[in-house]
Design a protein around this motif. Structure first.
Motif, PDB file in Angstrom:
ATOM      1  N   ALA A 238       0.829  -1.205   0.000  1.00 26.32           N
ATOM      2  CA  ALA A 238       0.000   0.000   0.000  1.00 26.32           C
ATOM      3  C   ALA A 238       0.864   1.256   0.000  1.00 26.32           C
ATOM      4  N   PHE A 239       1.920   1.259   0.798  1.00 28.94           N
ATOM      5  CA  PHE A 239       2.804   2.429   0.890  1.00 28.94           C
ATOM      6  C   PHE A 239       3.466   2.718  -0.451  1.00 28.94           C
ATOM      7  N   VAL A 240       3.987   1.675  -1.087  1.00 25.59           N
ATOM      8  CA  VAL A 240       4.680   1.863  -2.370  1.00 25.59           C
ATOM      9  C   VAL A 240       3.705   2.326  -3.458  1.00 25.59           C
ATOM     10  N   SER A 280      -6.370   1.470 -12.125  1.00 23.69           N
ATOM     11  CA  SER A 280      -4.959   1.545 -12.478  1.00 23.69           C
ATOM     12  C   SER A 280      -4.158   0.495 -11.720  1.00 23.69           C
ATOM     13  N   THR A 281      -2.928   0.272 -12.171  1.00 19.68           N
ATOM     14  CA  THR A 281      -2.042  -0.664 -11.469  1.00 19.68           C
ATOM     15  C   THR A 281      -1.799  -0.208 -10.043  1.00 19.68           C
ATOM     16  N   PHE A 282      -1.664   1.087  -9.837  1.00 17.69           N
ATOM     17  CA  PHE A 282      -1.433   1.598  -8.492  1.00 17.69           C
ATOM     18  C   PHE A 282      -2.623   1.315  -7.582  1.00 17.69           C
ATOM     19  N   GLU A 283      -3.834   1.486  -8.092  1.00 16.11           N
ATOM     20  CA  GLU A 283      -5.001   1.180  -7.266  1.00 16.11           C
ATOM     21  C   GLU A 283      -5.070  -0.314  -6.964  1.00 16.11           C
ATOM     22  N   GLY A 289      -2.752  -4.484  -1.059  1.00 17.51           N
ATOM     23  CA  GLY A 289      -1.997  -4.267   0.168  1.00 17.51           C
ATOM     24  C   GLY A 289      -2.900  -3.979   1.348  1.00 17.51           C
ATOM     25  N   VAL A 290      -3.872  -3.106   1.168  1.00 14.87           N
ATOM     26  CA  VAL A 290      -4.823  -2.803   2.242  1.00 14.87           C
ATOM     27  C   VAL A 290      -5.610  -4.053   2.622  1.00 14.87           C
ATOM     28  N   ALA A 291      -6.040  -4.826   1.632  1.00 14.73           N
ATOM     29  CA  ALA A 291      -6.797  -6.049   1.910  1.00 14.73           C
ATOM     30  C   ALA A 291      -5.963  -7.032   2.724  1.00 14.73           C
TER      31      ALA A 291
END
Length: 399
Positions: A238-240, A280-283, A289-291
């Motif tokens: 998530a951070f990255v 997007s790839t970032f989302e 990550g959040v999950a």
């Protein structure tokens, strides 16, 4: 006069007995806790206050937007893994029945979602997409965890680009008009197969990575995975993802992947955002990550505080029923399913779902819609089961 020895075929199992052999694995409380939180997060997106209210409430509303449905989808993949054998070789004894069972469930859930959408609800119903995810996941059921993770990673990179290209071509094309006229799902609900696969709010082309990651977690035996490691990986992802997206924010003015700019041309900068439903790839990476982080926390909390978490676990154990009831309630109450409602409305939805679940489970093992899907699946796979009278035939067929 000699009498030949004849072995009678085994008697057909009644539907009730078949139903009892489906989903016999014990439930993992942490998964139901996470699923309950995902439900409440989707409530927040539909009947909660706006994130603009600020403070803790605003922060929670912002966090719930988009990420709740990603958690829900990731848990769907995990459920598929548990349904098809967990960490053991999936469907090793009868892979055909495993695939059939999941296909039937997917079609039933899709039917429920199409029905809700056809009612004209203002909610962007996820269930029809959810059913499509089940169907598309069938070819991946027998893959190992590391293979699933590699495919998920590649899909997270390629899927948004495919979505951008297809959406930019599809909108306004003659092909879209033809599909709209002949697609039965479009004719019934107005939300057709093109939206379920590519152009909708939860399109498979960008949402299948969540399913595949959840499937991989189940193949690694989620109950034995290190919570600390899962939490660290989730927070790191998530951070990255969100960090890089923030750095690239000045280059990503569009909110939705594939949306053309004012001139109607394709804007590749839309791939740099990470807002809810950008695709997007970032989302995708940030949402996974959040999950992972939430699931790791829920597994630990539910194990240590079973009584305290029981109300949310109860709601998460009947997520299909609760989700449908919340959509129907929004329709009946005339709500617009957009952020901006008073906080008490969200709290009433959460409290109502918990009370309903706790009362229901005093008298039944499953939620009403869960029981319907379960028994219908058992009834529909009963006939193929009765045809397999010779076990050696099955071994030859599936070897």
């Amino acid at each position: 006069m000699s009498t030949a020895s004849v072995t009678a075929p085994p008697a057909e199992k009644p539907i009730e007995q078949i139903a009892e052999t489906i989903d016999v694995r014990p439930r993992i409380r942490g998964i139901d806790l996470a699923r309950g939180l995902a439900l409440f997060g989707m409530f927040a997106a539909h009947v909660g206050p706006s994130s603009d209210v600020g403070g803790l409430t605003g922060a929670l509303m912002f966090a719930a937007s988009g990420r709740s449905s990603i958690l829900f989808a990731t848990l769907a993949g995990l459920s598929l893994a548990l349904l098809s054998g967990g960490a053991t070789p999936p469907g090793a004894s009868d892979p055909r029945r495993t695939r059939l069972r999941i296909a039937v469930r997917g079609l039933l859930i899709m039917g429920i979602g199409v029905t809700l959408t056809a009612m004209g609800t203002p909610v962007a119903v996820i269930l029809a997409y959810y059913g499509v995810f089940f169907l598309l996941a069938i070819p991946f059921l027998r893959m190992k965890a590391h293979t699933l993770l590699v495919i998920a990673g590649c899909w997270a990179l390629v899927g948004p680009v495919v979505a951008l290209l297809v959406q930019s071509w599809w909108w306004g094309s003659s092909a879209a008009d033809v599909v709209a006229r002949v697609d039965p799902i479009t004719l019934i609900s107005g939300e057709g197969i093109d939206q379920l696969l590519v152009t909708g709010i939860y399109p498979a082309v960008t949402w299948m990575p969540f399913i595949l990651v959840g499937l991989a977690l189940g193949r690694m035996d989620i109950a034995r995975l290190s919570r600390t490691t899962m939490l660290a990986i989730g927070v790191g992802m998530a951070f990255v993802a969100y960090g890089f997206s923030a750095l690239l924010a000045p280059l990503s003015p569009q909110a939705v992947v594939g949306a053309p700019d004012a001139s109607g041309s394709l804007d590749w900068s839309t791939l740099m955002g990470a807002d809810a439903h950008t695709g997007s790839t970032f989302e995708i990476v940030g949402g996974i990550g959040v999950a992972l982080a939430i699931l790791a926390l829920c597994l630990g909390i539910a194990e240590r505080l079973p009584r305290l978490t029981r109300p949310i676990v109860a709601a998460g154990s009947m997520s299909l029923t609760i989700y449908v009831l919340h959509v129907l309630t929004i329709n009946v109450a005339g709500l617009d399913a957009m952020p901006g409602s008073p906080l008490w409305v969200l709290l009433a939805f959460i409290a109502g779902s918990i009370v309903f679940a706790l009362i229901w489970f005093r008298f039944a093992r499953r939620g009403p819609l869960e029981s319907l899907v379960h028994s219908t699946t058992a009834a529909l796979i009963a006939r193929p089961t009765s045809l397999s009278t010779d076990p050696t035939t099955d071994r030859r067929t599936h070897s």
